[in-house]
Motif scaffolding. Structure first.
Motif, mmCIF file in Angstrom:
data_model
loop_
_atom_site.group_PDB
_atom_site.id
_atom_site.type_symbol
_atom_site.label_atom_id
_atom_site.label_comp_id
_atom_site.label_asym_id
_atom_site.label_seq_id
_atom_site.Cartn_x
_atom_site.Cartn_y
_atom_site.Cartn_z
ATOM 1 N N LYS A 1 24.432 -20.465 -64.733
ATOM 2 C CA LYS A 1 24.634 -20.703 -63.333
ATOM 3 C C LYS A 1 23.163 -20.443 -62.994
ATOM 4 N N GLY A 2 22.444 -19.515 -63.424
ATOM 5 C CA GLY A 2 20.957 -19.432 -63.401
ATOM 6 C C GLY A 2 19.828 -20.481 -63.657
ATOM 7 N N TYR A 3 20.316 -21.468 -64.330
ATOM 8 C CA TYR A 3 19.623 -22.699 -64.488
ATOM 9 C C TYR A 3 20.108 -23.839 -64.001
ATOM 10 N N SER A 4 20.958 -23.661 -62.752
ATOM 11 C CA SER A 4 21.284 -24.874 -62.476
ATOM 12 C C SER A 4 20.239 -25.898 -61.665
ATOM 13 N N ASP B 1 26.911 -28.794 -69.996
ATOM 14 C CA ASP B 1 25.869 -28.573 -70.937
ATOM 15 C C ASP B 1 25.114 -27.411 -71.108
ATOM 16 N N LEU B 2 24.593 -26.849 -70.129
ATOM 17 C CA LEU B 2 23.985 -25.582 -70.145
ATOM 18 C C LEU B 2 24.954 -24.634 -70.687
ATOM 19 N N ASN C 1 -2.974 -20.953 -63.956
ATOM 20 C CA ASN C 1 -2.219 -22.155 -64.336
ATOM 21 C C ASN C 1 -1.223 -21.447 -65.370
ATOM 22 N N PHE C 2 -0.290 -20.842 -64.766
ATOM 23 C CA PHE C 2 0.708 -20.208 -65.568
ATOM 24 C C PHE C 2 1.640 -21.137 -66.542
ATOM 25 N N ALA C 3 1.942 -20.868 -67.752
ATOM 26 C CA ALA C 3 2.815 -21.828 -68.566
ATOM 27 C C ALA C 3 4.322 -21.240 -68.050
ATOM 28 N N PRO C 4 5.116 -22.420 -68.483
ATOM 29 C CA PRO C 4 6.482 -22.224 -68.118
ATOM 30 C C PRO C 4 7.246 -20.947 -68.763
ATOM 31 N N ALA C 5 6.797 -20.587 -69.717
ATOM 32 C CA ALA C 5 7.214 -19.408 -70.350
ATOM 33 C C ALA C 5 7.255 -18.031 -69.686
ATOM 34 N N LEU C 6 6.330 -18.108 -68.495
ATOM 35 C CA LEU C 6 6.181 -16.853 -67.719
ATOM 36 C C LEU C 6 7.148 -16.924 -66.461
ATOM 37 N N TYR C 7 7.523 -18.181 -66.215
ATOM 38 C CA TYR C 7 8.341 -18.204 -64.806
ATOM 39 C C TYR C 7 9.711 -19.143 -65.093
ATOM 40 N N LEU C 8 10.014 -19.504 -66.412
ATOM 41 C CA LEU C 8 11.110 -20.010 -66.478
ATOM 42 C C LEU C 8 12.561 -19.051 -66.226
ATOM 43 N N GLU C 9 12.132 -18.136 -66.782
ATOM 44 C CA GLU C 9 13.267 -17.038 -66.542
ATOM 45 C C GLU C 9 13.042 -16.023 -65.357
ATOM 46 N N ASP C 10 13.969 -15.863 -64.515
ATOM 47 C CA ASP C 10 13.825 -14.766 -63.425
ATOM 48 C C ASP C 10 13.983 -13.495 -64.088
ATOM 49 N N LYS C 11 12.908 -12.600 -64.088
ATOM 50 C CA LYS C 11 12.971 -11.191 -64.571
ATOM 51 C C LYS C 11 13.137 -10.468 -63.546
ATOM 52 N N SER C 12 13.650 -10.729 -62.158
ATOM 53 C CA SER C 12 13.541 -9.784 -61.234
ATOM 54 C C SER C 12 14.914 -9.235 -61.246
#
Length: 284
Positions: free
Chosen positions: A67-70, A78-79, A195-206
């Protein structure tokens, strides 16, 4: 083990996503001793039934993560399917002797599979997100008369031929000409690069997903316990507890006293007795 297990299990949501989610939420959560026993059977004996039970009891957790990737515009089913593959990989590699719960170990594997799926499809999703945009996308290459950017006359001609606005042609050409961004930072990127790469913001680490899931599970179980305990009270006691503690508009002792034609002190005593019964029932 992975292929055999996948063949035995229906891990892909079929017959409606809501029905699938309701189904996996009804599967009991394993206790720590149960989980360890099953994991040891799988590790020492290759017991596929133990693996199946470990996977099934954690399917609700995959739904919670998916659900966090909707927000990426990808089908939720599929997710979940990709997350389930990650869960099976985690079950295969889980070592019960380490002393951590499977849910904590599986987070990495579930998210890794979902990340791979998002990255495989993100480019396509960003290029064409509506039916009209997809039509424009697949016809724009054939409509090009030369390499490079369209001039204004070409933009007007393509827009006329495809029945879209000139602005949509310009926007789609810009999307198609854009380059994919690397998932990870390259080795020559310095730490101060904005210019941050997606690896740094794809997942919410908060937030801690495992902790959120555990809290949600606790709240659901507590609510079920309270409902069962309330059903053991007489009708008047149920009404008093609901009016005093559960309803949005809380009633006063005097209002309930007037309703039942007794004193406020009598209502207070009934409330106190009812609370004692609830605590005993929920502790049982």
């Amino acid at each position: 083990m992975g292929t055999q297990l996948q063949q035995q299990m229906t891990l892909v949501p079929h017959g409606g996503l809501d029905g699938y989610i309701q189904g996996v939420n009804r599967i009991p959560v394993l206790s720590a001793p149960e989980e360890k026993s099953l994991a040891e059977r799988l590790q020492t004996e290759g017991d596929l039934e133990a693996a199946r039970q470990l996977v099934m009891s954690h399917l609700r957790f995959v739904v919670h993560i998916a659900k966090g990737y909707s927000g990426y515009g990808l089908p939720q089913a599929d997710l979940i399917q990709e997350g389930n593959i990650g869960l099976m990989k985690a079950v295969k590699r889980f070592d019960p002797s380490v002393g951590v719960r499977l849910v904590s170990f599986a987070v990495h594997w579930i998210k890794a599979e979902i990340h791979e799926y998002v990255l495989r499809n993100w480019r396509m999703v960003k290029v064409a997100t509506t039916k009209a945009q997809r039509k424009l996308f697949f016809n724009l290459r054939k409509a090009k008369k030369r390499l490079g950017w369209f001039n204004q006359d070409e933009i007007e001609q393509v827009a006329s031929d495809l029945g879209v606005s000139p602005h949509e042609v310009v926007e789609m050409e810009s999307r198609m000409s854009a380059h994919d961004q690397a998932f990870d930072l390259s080795s020559d990127d310095d730490e101060g690069n904005s210019n941050f790469a997606p690896a740094l913001y794809l997942e919410d680490k908060s937030s801690d997903v495992a902790l959120q899931h555990e809290q949600s599970d606790w709240e659901r179980n507590a609510s079920q316990q309270l409902s069962r305990a309330m059903s053991g009270l007489d009708e008047r006691s149920q009404h008093i507890i609901s009016s005093r503690w559960i309803d949005e508009q809380k009633a006063t002792l005097q209002e309930l006293a007037d309703h039942y034609g007794v004193s406020a002190e009598r209502v207070r005593q009934l409330e106190k007795n009812a609370m004692k019964k609830l605590k005993l029932a929920m502790a049982a």
